[in-house]
Design an enzyme around this catalytic site. Structure first.
Site, PDB file in Angstrom:
ATOM      1  N   GLU A  49     -39.554  19.729  47.599  1.00  0.00           N
ATOM      2  CA  GLU A  49     -38.814  20.703  46.773  1.00  0.00           C
ATOM      3  C   GLU A  49     -39.115  22.151  47.169  1.00  0.00           C
ATOM      4  O   GLU A  49     -39.480  22.978  46.316  1.00  0.00           O
ATOM      5  CB  GLU A  49     -39.122  20.480  45.285  1.00  0.00           C
ATOM      6  N   GLU A  76     -36.549  11.198  44.423  1.00  0.00           N
ATOM      7  CA  GLU A  76     -37.017  11.346  43.036  1.00  0.00           C
ATOM      8  C   GLU A  76     -35.810  11.212  42.127  1.00  0.00           C
ATOM      9  O   GLU A  76     -34.859  11.995  42.240  1.00  0.00           O
ATOM     10  CB  GLU A  76     -37.678  12.711  42.795  1.00  0.00           C
TER      11      GLU A  76
HETATM   12  O1  AHR Z   1     -41.972  13.741  39.482  1.00  0.00           O
HETATM   13  C1  AHR Z   1     -42.418  14.886  38.819  1.00  0.00           C
HETATM   14  C2  AHR Z   1     -42.162  16.166  39.597  1.00  0.00           C
HETATM   15  O2  AHR Z   1     -40.786  16.406  39.639  1.00  0.00           O
HETATM   16  C3  AHR Z   1     -42.565  16.168  41.053  1.00  0.00           C
HETATM   17  O3  AHR Z   1     -43.897  16.515  41.229  1.00  0.00           O
HETATM   18  C4  AHR Z   1     -41.679  17.202  41.643  1.00  0.00           C
HETATM   19  O4  AHR Z   1     -41.387  16.960  42.993  1.00  0.00           O
HETATM   20  C5  AHR Z   1     -40.455  17.201  40.746  1.00  0.00           C
HETATM   21  O5  AHR Z   1     -40.129  18.470  40.338  1.00  0.00           O
END
Ligand code: AHR
Length: 506
Positions: free
Chosen positions: A176, A295
């Site tokens: 990210e 994610e």
């Molecule tokens: O999964 C929780 C968080 O969400 C992770 O650390 C990050 O990559 C995202 O913002």
């Protein structure tokens, strides 16, 4: 009188989207909250094995059949020194973990995670820090994990008790990097250049690896999709995947709108595909870029209580969402969306796996248990391997606050040619009505019904706890199969798994 709701679908074995890459059923373990400490690793626990891994948790992960697990972060990655987590445990430093403002003891690190993954039958998807670090740390790490020996870093691994390399195949280039919350946030140009050069160095160490470049941290970012376009402009020939991240929540308690949110995910995927193909055209490249949705989940229940957590403690209960029944329906619909994009989405990671926004929960020194979202994830992972078919679906629709023409029914089907099995996944999003659906499966000659599993509950807000599984599937679904016509009455707000098999008796 309103017209009775009904739906139809045709599933034909020759209408194929693509072979499902099993890695779409991946997950994620970050050094965050109780995911590692108190989750997968708890040396004092009565069920801990000789390495301190909880055997009850390993069994639950195996039940989910998780093919690949991303590690070690997440936001935590962007200020992580991988060297802190290898070598004798007593020599490992305690550090301030800046992303989640905790203390990281480094008792667990790269080697232990590789060991744990073997025990769960999963591959590792490793990530390199491109926040505070860069090319040098990344090339050293891959020499440590993947080079056979005879060099400084590979021999260091051997001296740590790991004679054979881990041979980690899949690597994420940072996490990210567009996000202002990231330590070492980068513009797309800064990130694209760094990712390209890091990829180059890592491939010089091990040319067999696959690399994932960071896309936007969600489709809501103001820089989306320009971030993807610029990053890919720099890295198109060096990387194999671009990442997508997205979390949803029912903040305004509007279930009809909430359950439609996989339409937003569909839009996100389509936009990233278009962006990849634009860069492909711009570069006159023959290469197709694939998507790693590394994610995804529901995440909102714990946001308020997390504000009250004391900083600089070890493994506090962060991001511990307690999922309800409606969350499991959206998770089911998101899995259906991935199957509908099986031609381009090749990896996806449910974020995360244990305790932190997770399907598996543990009590410190106590029990482990399954959240509501465990079930659709397990069903899809166990039965959704094969060829994703293109359903010709005719479903009644509704409008919600943010979405128009939302099909009440989501449907995906996976044909496992080898096992002569077809599994149909369906969600009925109607809040009040069951919907009958006729499925034409005539091309599956000789197939019989094995099971119609249903996840349903009168209460959308029902949750599971360590002592009570209020939401768990039953196998008494209504499906019948006669002459290639599958008739199903889909209960209101339900997740359905209908399994067919040829020559059942064999
Ligand atoms: O999964 C929780 C968080 O969400 C992770 O650390 C990050 O990559 C995202 O913002």
């Amino acid at each position: 009188m309103p017209e009775a709701l009904k739906a139809t679908v045709i599933l034909d074995k020759s209408h194929q989207i693509a072979k499902v890459d099993e890695r779409i059923y991946g997950s994620f373990i970050e050094h965050l909250g109780r995911a590692v400490y108190g989750g997968i690793y708890e040396p004092g626990h009565p069920l801990a094995d000789e390495q301190g891994f909880r055997k009850d948790v390993i069994e639950l992960v195996k039940e989910l059949n998780v093919p690949i697990i991303r590690y070690p972060g997440g936001n935590m990655l962007s200020s992580y020194n991988w060297e802190d987590g290898v070598g004798p445990v007593e020599d490992r430093p305690r550090r301030l973990e800046l992303a989640w403002r905790t203390i990281e003891t480094n008792e667990m690190g790269t080697n232990e995670f590789a060991d744990w993954s073997k025990k769960t039958n999963s591959e590792v998807m490793m990530a390199v820090n491109l926040g505070t670090r860069g090319i040098d740390a990344a090339r050293n790490l891959i020499e440590y994990t993947n080079h056979p020996g005879g060099t400084y870093w590979s021999d260091l691994r051997k001296s740590h008790g790991y004679e054979a390399p881990h041979n980690i195949k899949t690597w994420c280039l940072g996490n990210e990097m567009d996000g202002p919350w990231q330590v070492g946030q980068k513009t797309a140009h800064e990130y694209g250049r760094l990712a390209k050069e890091t990829a180059k160095a890592m491939r010089l160490v091990d040319p067999t690896i696959e690399l994932v470049a960071c896309g936007s941290s969600s489709s809501d970012m103001p820089t989306f999709p320009e971030y993807e376009a610029t990053t890919l402009d720099h890295t198109y020939e060096e990387v194999d995947y671009i990442s997508l991240h997205q979390y949803y929540g029912n903040y305004s308690n509007d279930p009809a709108n909430y359950l439609a949110k996989n339409m937003d995910m569909d839009y996100f995927i389509n936009t990233v595909i278009s962006t990849c193909d634009y860069i492909k055209a711009k570069k006159r490249s023959k290469k197709t870029m694939y998507l790693s949705f590394d994610e995804w989940n529901v995440w909102y229940h714990s946001k308020e209580s997390d504000q009250k957590i004391e900083p600089w403690t070890i493994a506090p209960p962060q991001l511990e969402d307690h999922y309800n029944f409606e969350d499991s329906l959206l998770v089911g619909s998101m899995l259906i969306t991935f199957l509908q994009h099986a031609d381009r989405v090749k990896m996806a990671c449910l974020a995360q796996l244990v305790n932190v926004i997770a399907p598996i929960m543990t009590e410190n020194n106590g029990r482990s248990w399954k959240q509501t979202i465990f079930y659709p994830y397990m069903h899809a992972s166990v039965y959704g391997r094969g060829i994703s078919l293109q359903p010709i679906l005719n479903s009644p629709k509704y409008d919600s606050k943010d979405f128009t023409d939302v099909p009440y029914i989501d449907c995906a089907a996976v044909y496992n040619e080898e096992n002569e099995e077809v599994t149909i996944f369906m969600v009925n999003k109607h809040l009040q009505e069951a919907i009958p659906i006729s499925c034409n499966v005539k091309s599956f000659d000789g197939y019989q019904l094995v099971e119609h599993a249903v996840l349903e509950n009168e209460d959308l807000k029902a949750v599971n706890t360590a002592s009570h599984q209020a939401v768990s599937p039953h196998s008494n679904g209504s499906a019948t199969l006669n002459d290639g016509l599958l008739e199903v009455n889909l209960s209101k707000t339900s997740w359905n798994v209908i399994r067919l098999k040829r020559n059942l008796q064999n």
